[in-house]
Design a protein around this motif. Structure first.
Motif, mmCIF file in Angstrom:
data_model
loop_
_atom_site.group_PDB
_atom_site.id
_atom_site.type_symbol
_atom_site.label_atom_id
_atom_site.label_comp_id
_atom_site.label_asym_id
_atom_site.label_seq_id
_atom_site.Cartn_x
_atom_site.Cartn_y
_atom_site.Cartn_z
ATOM 1 N N ARG A 234 6.610 -11.549 -9.489
ATOM 2 C CA ARG A 234 7.058 -11.271 -8.106
ATOM 3 C C ARG A 234 8.192 -12.211 -7.708
ATOM 4 O O ARG A 234 9.144 -11.800 -7.041
ATOM 5 N N ARG B 51 0.857 -1.196 0.000
ATOM 6 C CA ARG B 51 0.000 0.000 0.000
ATOM 7 C C ARG B 51 0.888 1.240 0.000
ATOM 8 O O ARG B 51 2.093 1.131 0.162
ATOM 9 N N THR C 265 4.837 -2.426 9.089
ATOM 10 C CA THR C 265 3.502 -2.850 8.662
ATOM 11 C C THR C 265 2.521 -1.700 8.852
ATOM 12 O O THR C 265 2.615 -0.940 9.797
ATOM 13 N N SER C 266 1.576 -1.608 7.882
ATOM 14 C CA SER C 266 0.584 -0.527 7.961
ATOM 15 C C SER C 266 -0.498 -0.854 8.986
ATOM 16 O O SER C 266 -1.318 -0.014 9.321
HETATM 17 C C1 BV8 Z 1 -9.289 -13.588 7.023
HETATM 18 C C2 BV8 Z 1 -0.695 -12.612 0.681
HETATM 19 C C3 BV8 Z 1 -11.268 -14.652 7.731
HETATM 20 C C4 BV8 Z 1 -0.887 -12.660 -0.788
HETATM 21 C C5 BV8 Z 1 -2.020 -10.920 1.805
HETATM 22 C C6 BV8 Z 1 -12.862 -5.358 7.007
HETATM 23 C C7 BV8 Z 1 -12.192 -4.872 8.123
HETATM 24 C C8 BV8 Z 1 -11.161 -5.593 8.697
HETATM 25 C C9 BV8 Z 1 -10.762 -6.812 8.143
HETATM 26 C C10 BV8 Z 1 -11.429 -7.254 7.031
HETATM 27 C C11 BV8 Z 1 -12.481 -6.563 6.463
HETATM 28 N N1 BV8 Z 1 -12.917 -7.273 5.406
HETATM 29 C C12 BV8 Z 1 -12.183 -8.403 5.267
HETATM 30 C C13 BV8 Z 1 -11.290 -8.410 6.262
HETATM 31 C C14 BV8 Z 1 -10.294 -9.401 6.505
HETATM 32 C C15 BV8 Z 1 -9.098 -9.193 5.570
HETATM 33 C C16 BV8 Z 1 -8.454 -7.850 5.798
HETATM 34 O O1 BV8 Z 1 -7.773 -7.654 6.793
HETATM 35 N N2 BV8 Z 1 -8.662 -6.925 4.838
HETATM 36 C C17 BV8 Z 1 -8.097 -5.585 5.007
HETATM 37 C C18 BV8 Z 1 -7.325 -5.198 3.738
HETATM 38 C C19 BV8 Z 1 -9.245 -4.617 5.262
HETATM 39 N N3 BV8 Z 1 -8.200 -10.245 5.969
HETATM 40 C C20 BV8 Z 1 -8.277 -11.433 5.339
HETATM 41 O O2 BV8 Z 1 -8.967 -11.667 4.382
HETATM 42 C C21 BV8 Z 1 -7.414 -12.510 5.973
HETATM 43 N N4 BV8 Z 1 -8.252 -13.671 6.182
HETATM 44 O O3 BV8 Z 1 -9.570 -12.609 7.666
HETATM 45 O O4 BV8 Z 1 -10.026 -14.754 7.030
HETATM 46 C C22 BV8 Z 1 -12.308 -14.206 6.728
HETATM 47 C C23 BV8 Z 1 -12.930 -15.194 5.988
HETATM 48 C C24 BV8 Z 1 -13.921 -14.799 5.065
HETATM 49 C C25 BV8 Z 1 -14.255 -13.432 4.891
HETATM 50 C C26 BV8 Z 1 -13.588 -12.437 5.619
HETATM 51 C C27 BV8 Z 1 -12.598 -12.833 6.557
HETATM 52 C C28 BV8 Z 1 -6.266 -12.881 5.049
HETATM 53 C C29 BV8 Z 1 -5.292 -11.715 5.002
HETATM 54 C C30 BV8 Z 1 -4.041 -12.103 4.220
HETATM 55 C C31 BV8 Z 1 -4.133 -11.531 2.842
HETATM 56 N N5 BV8 Z 1 -2.896 -11.817 2.142
HETATM 57 N N6 BV8 Z 1 -0.952 -11.236 1.092
HETATM 58 C C32 BV8 Z 1 0.173 -11.874 -1.483
HETATM 59 O O5 BV8 Z 1 0.979 -11.175 -0.843
HETATM 60 O O6 BV8 Z 1 0.184 -11.976 -2.726
HETATM 61 S S1 BV8 Z 1 -2.237 -9.284 2.239
HETATM 62 C C33 BV8 Z 1 -0.815 -8.393 2.351
HETATM 63 O O7 BV8 Z 1 -1.041 -7.487 3.441
HETATM 64 C C34 BV8 Z 1 0.486 -9.072 2.684
HETATM 65 O O8 BV8 Z 1 0.390 -10.341 3.254
HETATM 66 C C35 BV8 Z 1 1.068 -8.136 3.708
HETATM 67 O O9 BV8 Z 1 2.028 -8.715 4.471
HETATM 68 C C36 BV8 Z 1 -0.134 -7.777 4.465
HETATM 69 C C37 BV8 Z 1 0.006 -6.594 5.371
HETATM 70 O O10 BV8 Z 1 0.545 -5.521 4.611
HETATM 71 P P1 BV8 Z 1 1.884 -4.826 5.175
HETATM 72 O O11 BV8 Z 1 2.916 -5.879 5.325
HETATM 73 O O12 BV8 Z 1 1.542 -4.025 6.357
HETATM 74 O O13 BV8 Z 1 2.312 -3.933 3.947
HETATM 75 P P2 BV8 Z 1 1.791 -2.466 3.594
HETATM 76 O O14 BV8 Z 1 2.269 -2.159 2.221
HETATM 77 O O15 BV8 Z 1 0.342 -2.349 3.900
HETATM 78 O O16 BV8 Z 1 2.544 -1.518 4.634
HETATM 79 C C38 BV8 Z 1 3.960 -1.397 4.564
HETATM 80 C C39 BV8 Z 1 4.380 -0.523 5.733
HETATM 81 O O17 BV8 Z 1 5.793 -0.421 5.727
HETATM 82 C C40 BV8 Z 1 3.832 0.894 5.667
HETATM 83 O O18 BV8 Z 1 3.347 1.268 6.934
HETATM 84 C C41 BV8 Z 1 5.088 1.744 5.325
HETATM 85 O O19 BV8 Z 1 5.021 3.030 5.911
HETATM 86 C C42 BV8 Z 1 6.163 0.918 5.955
HETATM 87 N N7 BV8 Z 1 7.510 1.097 5.387
HETATM 88 C C43 BV8 Z 1 7.849 1.322 4.100
HETATM 89 N N8 BV8 Z 1 9.186 1.367 3.996
HETATM 90 C C44 BV8 Z 1 9.705 1.135 5.237
HETATM 91 C C45 BV8 Z 1 8.627 0.961 6.136
HETATM 92 N N9 BV8 Z 1 8.794 0.723 7.452
HETATM 93 C C46 BV8 Z 1 10.064 0.649 7.904
HETATM 94 N N10 BV8 Z 1 11.158 0.796 7.106
HETATM 95 C C47 BV8 Z 1 11.007 1.037 5.782
HETATM 96 N N11 BV8 Z 1 12.098 1.196 5.007
#
Ligand code: BV8
Length: 266
Positions: free
Chosen positions: A83, A49, A205-206
């Motif tokens: 990827r 993101r 992580t975000s």
């Molecule tokens: C589940 C694998 C039950 C594939 C990934 C509504 C509200 C809340 C939750 C939900 C909702 N609706 C649905 C859900 C559940 C959903 C969810 O959480 N959705 C979110 C988006 C709203 N979760 C799921 O579906 C999970 N399963 O809940 O099952 C269920 C069953 C049925 C129906 C509903 C629920 C499964 C989640 C796993 C998904 N798979 N990836 C692939 O990668 O191809 S998601 C993806 O996000 C990755 O796995 C990743 O690891 C994960 C988290 O992202 P981040 O690692 O945080 O990465 P991001 O880019 O967001 O942030 C990077 C951060 O690094 C930033 O803060 C940035 O500032 C910082 N940064 C950048 N550079 C640096 C740094 N920090 C330090 N140093 C640096 N140099």
């Protein structure tokens, strides 16, 4: 404080701090680190993101959900092969290496990574779980098939190996797609370790994705000090006892040297 546990129940925790942060980190300090894509950013792995985020380039529902992937597996594999190719050229950065050296130097660190890139293991960490799976493992897309998930680092994977040799279904990346349940035993392991921690790191992580992001809340609710390492504030920043701003490849080594009283040297 009312926090949802992985058993799906609301748990009421006291929110009295268990240990007053800051304190000196010793080899008896049980540290758990929740890591996200940010820890790999300095290795050249795109985050999901924010600017340049992976999910900005694609319709997530069409690729990173089981139905989406299987509706067009060729397109799905095109995305994941790209990827694998890119990640294969990346190497661990000082953020990964500092955490790995902490373990090698005898500190009690356990990593719960959301990352699928394998870089933390390549840095040398062994006490680690990949709660969102691994880009370097593939499995049969037929949930009823007996075929075991297997490690595969071919780039690209030969066409004949993209079909299951037991049931003929498409093979898929062994990663957790959206709306897929996470591996229950990994979830229990992560939650148990979180509850036993003396210190909880949230690194790169975000805090957007659940249930992973929930571990920081559980730690906080149990009074475990939570330290965030990020380049900006996040959704989890309200839970932190300290936010260390800056690239984790720079901040982690410095933080660990400082808070071990110089005993840990990176
Ligand atoms: C589940 C694998 C039950 C594939 C990934 C509504 C509200 C809340 C939750 C939900 C909702 N609706 C649905 C859900 C559940 C959903 C969810 O959480 N959705 C979110 C988006 C709203 N979760 C799921 O579906 C999970 N399963 O809940 O099952 C269920 C069953 C049925 C129906 C509903 C629920 C499964 C989640 C796993 C998904 N798979 N990836 C692939 O990668 O191809 S998601 C993806 O996000 C990755 O796995 C990743 O690891 C994960 C988290 O992202 P981040 O690692 O945080 O990465 P991001 O880019 O967001 O942030 C990077 C951060 O690094 C930033 O803060 C940035 O500032 C910082 N940064 C950048 N550079 C640096 C740094 N920090 C330090 N140093 C640096 N140099």
């Amino acid at each position: 404080m009312n926090v949802w546990g992985t058993d799906g129940l609301a748990h009421f925790y006291n929110t009295e701090p268990m240990n007053d942060w800051p304190f000196k980190i010793t080899k008896n300090t049980r540290i758990t680190a929740l890591c996200g894509a940010g820890i790999s950013a300095e290795s050249g792995v795109p985050t999901y993101r924010g600017s340049g985020g992976l999910w900005n380039e694609i319709e997530v529902q069409e690729i990173a959900t089981s139905t989406g992937f299987l509706s067009n597996p060729e397109r799905g594999w095109e995305f994941y092969h790209e990827r694998r190719k890119n990640m294969g050229m990346c190497k661990p950065n000082p953020g990964h290496e500092a955490l790995a050296k902490l373990e090698q130097d005898g500190y009690d660190i356990f990593i719960v990574t959301q990352n699928i890139d394998g870089l933390q293991q390549r840095a040398g960490s062994t006490k680690l779980i990949e709660i969102h799976g691994s880009l370097w493992k593939i499995k049969c897309s037929n949930a009823r098939c007996k075929k075991e998930s297997q490690r595969n680092t071919d780039v690209p994977i030969a066409k004949e190996n993209l079909k299951c040799d037991i049931c003929g279904s498409w093979m898929r990346p062994d990663v957790v797609f959206f709306q897929e349940m996470l591996n229950p035993s990994l979830m229990i392991e992560a939650e148990t370790r979180t509850r036993e921690s003396d210190l909880f790191f949230v690194i790169g992580t975000s805090g957007t994705v659940y249930p992973a992001a929930g571990f920081a809340q559980i730690a906080k609710a149990l009074g475990v000090p939570v330290i965030e390492f990020n380049i900006e504030e996040t959704l989890l920043s309200d839970f932190n006892d300290e936010t260390v701003l800056g690239p984790s490849g720079e901040t982690l080594p410095k933080f660990l040297e400082k808070h071990t009283g110089g005993e840990f040297k990176f």
